[in-house]
Scaffold this active site. Sequence first.
Site, mmCIF file in Angstrom:
data_model
loop_
_atom_site.group_PDB
_atom_site.id
_atom_site.type_symbol
_atom_site.label_atom_id
_atom_site.label_comp_id
_atom_site.label_asym_id
_atom_site.label_seq_id
_atom_site.Cartn_x
_atom_site.Cartn_y
_atom_site.Cartn_z
ATOM 1 N N ASP A 210 -9.445 -5.641 -5.181
ATOM 2 C CA ASP A 210 -8.859 -4.564 -4.377
ATOM 3 C C ASP A 210 -9.478 -3.225 -4.768
ATOM 4 O OD1 ASP A 210 -7.231 -2.769 -2.995
ATOM 5 O OD2 ASP A 210 -5.453 -4.024 -3.251
ATOM 6 N N SER B 209 0.827 -1.195 0.000
ATOM 7 C CA SER B 209 0.000 0.000 0.000
ATOM 8 C C SER B 209 0.873 1.261 0.000
ATOM 9 C CB SER B 209 -0.957 -0.047 1.202
ATOM 10 O OG SER B 209 -1.994 0.894 1.076
ATOM 11 N N HIS C 237 -7.246 -5.711 -0.674
ATOM 12 C CA HIS C 237 -6.079 -4.996 -0.143
ATOM 13 C C HIS C 237 -5.456 -5.657 1.085
ATOM 14 C CE1 HIS C 237 -3.878 -1.288 -0.844
ATOM 15 N NE2 HIS C 237 -3.865 -1.033 0.453
#
Length: 311
Positions: free
Chosen positions: A251, A81, A284
């Site tokens: 995601d 991320s 994610h």
Amino acid sequence: MTWLLNPPEQDLPLILADNGFDVWIANTRGTRYSRRHISLDPSDPAFWNWSWDELVTYDLPAVFDYVFKETGQKINYVGHSLGTLIALASFSEGKLVNQVKSAALLSPIAYLSHMNTALGVLAAKTFVGEFTTLFGLAEFNPRGVHVNAFLHSLCAYPGIDCYDLLTALTGKNCCLNSSTIDLFLKNEPQSTSTKNLVHLSQTVRDGYLSKFNYVTPSYNYMHYGELFPPIYNLSNIPHDIPLFISYGGKDALSDVHDVGNLLDSLKFHDVDKLSVQFIKDYAHADYIMGINARDIVYNVVLSFFNRPFNI
């Protein structure tokens, strides 16, 4: 902490350590373990006067310098991320490139204009708008009274379902253990600067990567010597840095279209130095907490780090 929520045999840092790697785990400033400063206190607004620009320019290079001096070895980097964004931006500016051996970028965020969680999109619009003027908060503490009230106001919008906050922010994760989610929600999310979230929101709105936009041209000129913030050009990333990129089909933060834009900016990368993995059912959080991440992702990362160009 994020990397250590599952049992040891499912955590990437411990898997790497068990396979002979020297593992260093860094924190982002403002989180629980990174709140000290030589002159500023977290109660001082100046402590929070930073965005991910400072992570790119100062913090990540400081981590690399420290580990490189301690070990004398080039570094295999793992980011998830925000950790992918700051690495890519750093590489594009020629930072870290003499110290990095390779980089594994999991659920990468660079471009964010296709982010599709209702809560994330609404929050981004709010941050770009009037949040800072309304609240004047330098620290964005998700557990603080003001921020909690702000989040509740977002969750009251039609079409926003905050009952499952993790899904509302990241997309429908396929492979999380409920006890790990409980542990995650007890410890996270942690504080960041409001300025950092404004900067991320600018990235959502603008569709490209640039340094923090102070909006007023004279302010930008004061900081950058230019009327508009400079662009991070990811095509400047050296073509011979070995990169492993893994992204998920579910995601909502690292959307497949945005990853496509990232891969397009890497289209001239040395073909034998770029490995890409697509996992249809992953979202994610699966990349750091998925019960099957070891078999699907981490073993591939391990193989990538053991490839001839990394030894």
